[in-house]
Design a protein around this motif. Structure first.
Motif, PDB file in Angstrom:
ATOM      1  N   PRO A  69       0.838  -1.200   0.000  1.00 58.59           N
ATOM      2  CA  PRO A  69       0.000   0.000   0.000  1.00 58.59           C
ATOM      3  C   PRO A  69       0.874   1.251   0.000  1.00 58.59           C
ATOM      4  CG  PRO A  69      -0.742  -1.550   1.668  1.00 58.59           C
ATOM      5  CD  PRO A  69       0.568  -2.068   1.139  1.00 58.59           C
ATOM      6  N   VAL A  70       0.405   2.293  -0.635  1.00 54.30           N
ATOM      7  CA  VAL A  70       1.152   3.540  -0.730  1.00 54.30           C
ATOM      8  C   VAL A  70       1.355   4.107   0.663  1.00 54.30           C
ATOM      9  CG1 VAL A  70       1.096   5.899  -1.621  1.00 54.30           C
ATOM     10  CG2 VAL A  70       0.297   4.022  -3.032  1.00 54.30           C
ATOM     11  N   ALA A  71       2.592   4.437   0.963  1.00 54.50           N
ATOM     12  CA  ALA A  71       2.910   5.006   2.274  1.00 54.50           C
ATOM     13  C   ALA A  71       2.429   6.446   2.357  1.00 54.50           C
ATOM     14  CB  ALA A  71       4.418   4.953   2.500  1.00 54.50           C
ATOM     15  N   ILE A 143      -5.865  10.744 -10.932  1.00 52.38           N
ATOM     16  CA  ILE A 143      -4.834  11.043  -9.933  1.00 52.38           C
ATOM     17  C   ILE A 143      -4.051   9.786  -9.575  1.00 52.38           C
ATOM     18  CG2 ILE A 143      -5.975  13.065  -8.920  1.00 52.38           C
ATOM     19  CD1 ILE A 143      -7.178  11.256  -6.786  1.00 52.38           C
ATOM     20  N   THR A 144      -2.895   9.993  -8.966  1.00 51.03           N
ATOM     21  CA  THR A 144      -2.052   8.881  -8.521  1.00 51.03           C
ATOM     22  C   THR A 144      -2.609   8.293  -7.230  1.00 51.03           C
ATOM     23  OG1 THR A 144      -0.629  10.295  -7.179  1.00 51.03           O
ATOM     24  CG2 THR A 144      -0.006  10.001  -9.513  1.00 51.03           C
ATOM     25  N   GLU A 145      -2.070   7.132  -6.849  1.00 59.99           N
ATOM     26  CA  GLU A 145      -2.468   6.505  -5.594  1.00 59.99           C
ATOM     27  C   GLU A 145      -2.153   7.426  -4.419  1.00 59.99           C
ATOM     28  OE1 GLU A 145      -1.536   2.160  -5.040  1.00 59.99           O
ATOM     29  OE2 GLU A 145      -0.438   2.561  -6.917  1.00 59.99           O
ATOM     30  N   LEU A 146      -0.995   8.057  -4.475  1.00 57.59           N
ATOM     31  CA  LEU A 146      -0.573   8.954  -3.397  1.00 57.59           C
ATOM     32  C   LEU A 146      -1.548  10.123  -3.251  1.00 57.59           C
ATOM     33  CD1 LEU A 146       1.697   9.253  -1.345  1.00 57.59           C
ATOM     34  CD2 LEU A 146       2.917  10.639  -3.007  1.00 57.59           C
ATOM     35  N   GLN A 147      -1.945  10.723  -4.380  1.00 57.56           N
ATOM     36  CA  GLN A 147      -2.916  11.817  -4.346  1.00 57.56           C
ATOM     37  C   GLN A 147      -4.262  11.331  -3.821  1.00 57.56           C
ATOM     38  OE1 GLN A 147      -2.395  12.846  -8.550  1.00 57.56           O
ATOM     39  NE2 GLN A 147      -2.044  14.973  -7.922  1.00 57.56           N
ATOM     40  N   ALA A 148      -4.664  10.124  -4.195  1.00 53.87           N
ATOM     41  CA  ALA A 148      -5.952   9.582  -3.764  1.00 53.87           C
ATOM     42  C   ALA A 148      -5.970   9.335  -2.260  1.00 53.87           C
ATOM     43  CB  ALA A 148      -6.264   8.290  -4.524  1.00 53.87           C
ATOM     44  N   ARG A 149      -4.880   8.783  -1.732  1.00 56.86           N
ATOM     45  CA  ARG A 149      -4.808   8.558  -0.277  1.00 56.86           C
ATOM     46  C   ARG A 149      -4.813   9.887   0.477  1.00 56.86           C
ATOM     47  NH1 ARG A 149      -5.800   3.233   1.441  1.00 56.86           N
ATOM     48  NH2 ARG A 149      -4.583   1.838   0.144  1.00 56.86           N
TER      49      ARG A 149
END
Length: 192
Positions: A69-71, A143-149
């Motif tokens: 999972p994205v940190a 959006i990227t995973e990081l932006q989504a989180r």
């Protein structure tokens, strides 16, 4: 009439925010890329549902593609919505998807269909009505995973920063209390 699409691929900023005081807040989804800025009004419940579903989807993506999972990053976007806040439309249906090839989250927000628009579509023949139902505005963000989180964390905090909930009925409590159905109509206040 053609569909109006507000599309953002890898926006510089995509956030949920509010205008107003708790109890009278208006929620917005807002994206910015360069000088372009789009603000879409929505309900608090829509913001919360989007945040929850983003987390669930990204957890599933990590599981299915055997990824970590994205940190979380230390740089959280806590800035207010950008000005001017001009409502493009009010959010209705939202869709959420994962583009595996591009490794992007795709969020689509469709304009709410008013009763008059629905009546017009019902009066016309089905083929014309089906074609014209695509005329509503849509807000598309990739959006990227990081932006989504980061979006999901901010959205959850935003919703939680509103009025506290009554421990008995779950409805929000104003500063002067609220009439609680679980108290037979008596006014309940927050404990001091």
């Amino acid at each position: 009439m053609a569909r109006v699409v507000h599309s953002y691929d890898d926006p510089e900023r995509f956030v949920a925010g509010t205008v107003g005081e708790p109890g009278a807040r208006t929620f917005f989804l807002q994206a910015r890329a360069g000088h372009r800025l789009t603000s879409v009004a929505c309900e608090k419940e829509q913001v919360m549902a989007l945040a929850e579903r983003l987390d669930v989807m990204l957890d599933e993506v990590a599981r299915r593609f055997d990824r970590d999972p994205v940190a979380q990053t230390s740089s959280e976007d806590t800035a207010p919505l950008e000005q001017p806040i001009e409502e493009e439309f009010r959010a209705g249906t939202m869709t959420l998807a994962w583009e595996a090839d591009a490794e992007r989250v795709v969020i689509e927000v469709f304009a709410v269909v008013t009763a008059e628009q629905a009546e017009l579509e019902e009066e016309e023949d089905p083929v014309t009505a089906a074609m014209e139902s695509d005329d509503a505005e849509v807000f598309v963000v990739r959006i990227t995973e990081l932006q989504a989180r980061a979006f999901a964390r901010r959205a959850v905090a935003l919703v939680a920063s509103g009025r506290p909930s009554c421990p008995f009925c779950g409805r929000p409590i104003d500063a002067d209390g609220h009439i609680c159905p679980r108290a037979n109509g008596y006014r309940r206040h927050l404990p001091e």
